[in-house]
Design a protein around this motif. Structure first.
Motif, PDB file in Angstrom:
ATOM      1  N   THR A 318       3.353  16.927  -7.509  1.00  0.00           N
ATOM      2  CA  THR A 318       2.608  16.817  -6.258  1.00  0.00           C
ATOM      3  C   THR A 318       2.454  16.262  -5.088  1.00  0.00           C
ATOM      4  OG1 THR A 318       0.496  15.782  -7.107  1.00  0.00           O
ATOM      5  CG2 THR A 318       0.968  18.572  -8.224  1.00  0.00           C
ATOM      6  N   VAL A 319       1.914  16.476  -4.371  1.00  0.00           N
ATOM      7  CA  VAL A 319       1.844  15.615  -3.325  1.00  0.00           C
ATOM      8  C   VAL A 319       0.666  14.167  -3.086  1.00  0.00           C
ATOM      9  CG1 VAL A 319       1.036  15.548  -1.046  1.00  0.00           C
ATOM     10  CG2 VAL A 319       1.605  17.684  -1.524  1.00  0.00           C
ATOM     11  N   ASP A 320      -0.076  14.480  -3.913  1.00  0.00           N
ATOM     12  CA  ASP A 320      -0.901  13.221  -4.554  1.00  0.00           C
ATOM     13  C   ASP A 320       0.144  12.158  -5.761  1.00  0.00           C
ATOM     14  OD1 ASP A 320      -2.738  13.626  -3.253  1.00  0.00           O
ATOM     15  OD2 ASP A 320      -4.190  14.303  -5.110  1.00  0.00           O
ATOM     16  N   ALA A 321       0.567  12.936  -6.032  1.00  0.00           N
ATOM     17  CA  ALA A 321       2.361  12.142  -7.134  1.00  0.00           C
ATOM     18  C   ALA A 321       2.795  11.315  -5.840  1.00  0.00           C
ATOM     19  CB  ALA A 321       2.459  13.220  -8.020  1.00  0.00           C
ATOM     20  N   ILE A 322       3.310  12.458  -5.988  1.00  0.00           N
ATOM     21  CA  ILE A 322       4.496  11.713  -4.167  1.00  0.00           C
ATOM     22  C   ILE A 322       3.848  10.533  -3.352  1.00  0.00           C
ATOM     23  CG2 ILE A 322       6.141  12.155  -2.558  1.00  0.00           C
ATOM     24  CD1 ILE A 322       6.186  15.011  -3.382  1.00  0.00           C
ATOM     25  N   LYS A 323       2.437  11.056  -2.852  1.00  0.00           N
ATOM     26  CA  LYS A 323       2.150   9.198  -2.246  1.00  0.00           C
ATOM     27  C   LYS A 323       1.690   7.763  -3.381  1.00  0.00           C
ATOM     28  CE  LYS A 323      -0.783  12.539   0.764  1.00  0.00           C
ATOM     29  NZ  LYS A 323      -2.146  12.939   1.418  1.00  0.00           N
ATOM     30  N   ASN A 324       1.381   8.652  -4.697  1.00  0.00           N
ATOM     31  CA  ASN A 324       0.884   7.489  -5.693  1.00  0.00           C
ATOM     32  C   ASN A 324       3.424   6.447  -5.579  1.00  0.00           C
ATOM     33  OD1 ASN A 324      -0.137   5.969  -7.620  1.00  0.00           O
ATOM     34  ND2 ASN A 324       0.843   6.733  -9.236  1.00  0.00           N
ATOM     35  N   ALA A 325       3.952   7.736  -5.795  1.00  0.00           N
ATOM     36  CA  ALA A 325       5.162   7.146  -6.160  1.00  0.00           C
ATOM     37  C   ALA A 325       5.211   6.406  -5.037  1.00  0.00           C
ATOM     38  CB  ALA A 325       6.375   8.462  -6.495  1.00  0.00           C
ATOM     39  N   TRP A 326       5.324   7.256  -2.837  1.00  0.00           N
ATOM     40  CA  TRP A 326       6.050   6.215  -2.137  1.00  0.00           C
ATOM     41  C   TRP A 326       5.107   4.585  -2.657  1.00  0.00           C
ATOM     42  CZ3 TRP A 326       3.694   8.349   3.063  1.00  0.00           C
ATOM     43  CH2 TRP A 326       4.107   7.468   3.930  1.00  0.00           C
ATOM     44  N   ALA A 327       3.295   4.508  -2.759  1.00  0.00           N
ATOM     45  CA  ALA A 327       3.076   3.342  -2.307  1.00  0.00           C
ATOM     46  C   ALA A 327       3.769   2.281  -3.522  1.00  0.00           C
ATOM     47  CB  ALA A 327       1.641   4.129  -2.814  1.00  0.00           C
ATOM     48  N   MET A 328       4.376   2.783  -4.755  1.00  0.00           N
ATOM     49  CA  MET A 328       5.002   1.881  -5.868  1.00  0.00           C
ATOM     50  C   MET A 328       5.974   0.889  -5.148  1.00  0.00           C
ATOM     51  SD  MET A 328       5.160   0.473  -8.550  1.00  0.00           S
ATOM     52  CE  MET A 328       3.777   1.515  -9.873  1.00  0.00           C
ATOM     53  N   PRO A 329       7.094   1.161  -4.455  1.00  0.00           N
ATOM     54  CA  PRO A 329       7.935   0.066  -3.843  1.00  0.00           C
ATOM     55  C   PRO A 329       6.995  -1.175  -2.365  1.00  0.00           C
ATOM     56  CG  PRO A 329       8.620   2.182  -3.008  1.00  0.00           C
ATOM     57  CD  PRO A 329       7.483   2.697  -4.187  1.00  0.00           C
ATOM     58  N   GLN A 330       6.578  -0.367  -1.558  1.00  0.00           N
ATOM     59  CA  GLN A 330       5.423  -1.124  -1.077  1.00  0.00           C
ATOM     60  C   GLN A 330       4.737  -1.947  -0.906  1.00  0.00           C
ATOM     61  OE1 GLN A 330       4.158   1.272   2.210  1.00  0.00           O
ATOM     62  NE2 GLN A 330       4.413   2.900   1.026  1.00  0.00           N
ATOM     63  N   LEU A 331       4.353  -1.341  -2.594  1.00  0.00           N
ATOM     64  CA  LEU A 331       2.461  -2.826  -3.381  1.00  0.00           C
ATOM     65  C   LEU A 331       4.145  -3.786  -4.367  1.00  0.00           C
ATOM     66  CD1 LEU A 331       0.650  -3.755  -4.680  1.00  0.00           C
ATOM     67  CD2 LEU A 331       0.521  -1.959  -6.646  1.00  0.00           C
ATOM     68  N   VAL A 332       5.368  -3.222  -4.542  1.00  0.00           N
ATOM     69  CA  VAL A 332       6.339  -4.319  -5.442  1.00  0.00           C
ATOM     70  C   VAL A 332       7.043  -5.155  -4.804  1.00  0.00           C
ATOM     71  CG1 VAL A 332       8.506  -4.319  -6.392  1.00  0.00           C
ATOM     72  CG2 VAL A 332       6.971  -2.694  -7.488  1.00  0.00           C
ATOM     73  N   ALA A 333       7.108  -5.113  -2.904  1.00  0.00           N
ATOM     74  CA  ALA A 333       7.896  -5.753  -2.097  1.00  0.00           C
ATOM     75  C   ALA A 333       6.598  -6.731  -1.670  1.00  0.00           C
ATOM     76  CB  ALA A 333       7.966  -4.251  -1.260  1.00  0.00           C
ATOM     77  N   ALA A 334       5.247  -6.142  -1.325  1.00  0.00           N
ATOM     78  CA  ALA A 334       3.905  -6.741  -1.055  1.00  0.00           C
ATOM     79  C   ALA A 334       4.452  -8.333  -1.811  1.00  0.00           C
ATOM     80  CB  ALA A 334       2.749  -6.167  -0.554  1.00  0.00           C
ATOM     81  N   ILE A 335       4.161  -7.947  -3.285  1.00  0.00           N
ATOM     82  CA  ILE A 335       3.854  -9.048  -4.003  1.00  0.00           C
ATOM     83  C   ILE A 335       5.575 -10.391  -4.412  1.00  0.00           C
ATOM     84  CG2 ILE A 335       4.233  -9.651  -6.562  1.00  0.00           C
ATOM     85  CD1 ILE A 335       2.615  -6.764  -6.923  1.00  0.00           C
ATOM     86  N   MET A 336       6.377  -9.492  -4.235  1.00  0.00           N
ATOM     87  CA  MET A 336       7.272 -10.376  -4.021  1.00  0.00           C
ATOM     88  C   MET A 336       7.416 -11.025  -2.831  1.00  0.00           C
ATOM     89  SD  MET A 336      10.289  -7.876  -5.257  1.00  0.00           S
ATOM     90  CE  MET A 336      11.932  -8.940  -5.385  1.00  0.00           C
ATOM     91  N   PHE A 337       6.951 -11.088  -1.858  1.00  0.00           N
ATOM     92  CA  PHE A 337       7.182 -11.518  -0.589  1.00  0.00           C
ATOM     93  C   PHE A 337       5.532 -12.634  -0.549  1.00  0.00           C
ATOM     94  CE2 PHE A 337       5.028 -12.269   3.502  1.00  0.00           C
ATOM     95  CZ  PHE A 337       5.451 -12.241   4.659  1.00  0.00           C
TER      96      PHE A 337
END
Length: 340
Positions: A318-337
């Motif tokens: 769904t749209v909400d699921a896609i937003k959730n999936a979109w947030a995942m790599p951003q969160l991981v990138a922030a943690i790695m940074f």
């Protein structure tokens, strides 16, 4: 063909490969099995199935080849239910099995891509779960190109493969009218290609990703594969010890699974899980561990629940699921940074 000097450099030469055998004998068990596509029409129809040795029956199937490279394949589909029943009966399927929901196990296994070399074994666990939950699994294949191993410009090979893989999923599923499917993939463009195909087809679907590759060990230390890749330039210039370089090359990769870095393979597996298309914890499982094989078995059982309750891919994506999936790599990138 190139080693035998069969290809002309100044011409494109095409041919059709036809008369594929319908069946073959399994080298290990001796059982009669389908050679390729069980849904192709046998040449000679019912009479051929009743009167010929199974290994002599040919299928209406073809490959289009150019200069030794397969460009396309196809078949005359079997739409006669009685011939279909007999064709499956020869391969050892009962009529009771043919009344079960037909579940595609869409595998991207091959012997070349490290992230995919173990998916054949995972597929067996998926099929076991499907059978025990009342389905009939049929394994089919898609392409699986590793972008780290592409010898030509990835822009013209690996990147376009994503859409090709989505096409393969759609073509195979739509042509055979599967009731549901379990996809198996790990790397780069294959995972999004499978997800795109699932969204197009929109039948009950689960994606099993192949887990992460364990870290390699070199001279008593854990190492990432990028430690070896980063040294290619220095080795080429003669600026580092070649014994160390060769040790890194030999030992930086583990056995199988997504490469040992947070790059496309691992991140796309995490996206699939965040999207809801993979079972919980799939993306963080060791490719060589027993937990992954247990999950593959559970995925086989779970797909039958989705089929029974008619829960399709786009009901999950769904749209909400896609937003959730979109947030995942951003969160991981922030943690790695923050850790850098």
């Amino acid at each position: 063909p190139e080693q035998l000097d069969l290809i002309r450099d100044d011409a494109f030469e095409f041919c059709f490969v036809v008369d594929f055998p319908m069946y073959e004998n399994d080298e290990e068990t001796g059982e009669t099995i389908f050679t390729h596509n069980p849904f192709s029409m046998p040449q000679g129809g019912m009479e051929a199935l009743l009167t010929k040795d199974p290994t002599e029956v040919l299928a209406y199937q073809y490959d289009l080849v150019c200069n030794g490279i397969e460009l396309a394949s196809g078949a005359v589909r079997n739409h006669d239910i009685d011939i279909m029943k007999k064709a499956f009966d020869i391969a050892g399927y009962s009529e009771e099995e043919l009344h079960r929901p037909l579940i595609a196990v869409v595998n991207s296994w091959n012997e070349y891509n490290p992230g995919h070399v173990h998916l054949d074994k995972l597929a067996e666990r998926v099929k076991q779960g499907i059978r025990e939950a009342g389905g009939l699994p049929v394994e089919v294949m898609t392409t699986a190109v590793c972008d780290g191993m592409v010898m030509k410009d990835p822009r013209y090979i690996e990147v376009p493969s994503r859409n090709l893989i989505a096409d393969q999923v759609e073509l195979t599923s739509e042509s055979n009218m599967f009731d549901g499917m379990v996809l198996l993939s790990t790397c780069d463009s294959i995972v999004p290609g499978h997800l795109m195909g699932a969204a197009r087809v929109n039948i009950p679907t689960i994606l099993v990703t192949g887990g992460y590759m364990p870290l390699g060990h070199c001279r008593g230390q854990e190492v990432l594969h990028i430690h070896a890749q980063d040294k290619v330039g220095a080795a080429h210039k003669g600026a580092m010890d070649m014994d160390l370089y060769n040790d890194l090359i030999e030992n930086s990769w583990g056995t199988c699974g997504a490469c040992t870095s947070m790059t496309t393979a691992n991140s796309m597996c995490m996206v699939s899980e965040a999207l809801g298309m993979s079972l919980p914890n799939n993306a963080t499982m060791d490719a060589t561990g027993s937990q992954l094989y247990k999950l593959a078995y559970e995925a086989g059982k779970q797909i039958m629940y989705l089929v029974e309750h008619d829960i399709k891919a786009r009901d999950i994506m769904t749209v909400d699921a896609i937003k959730n999936a979109w947030a995942m790599p951003q969160l991981v990138a922030a943690i790695m940074f923050l850790q850098a």
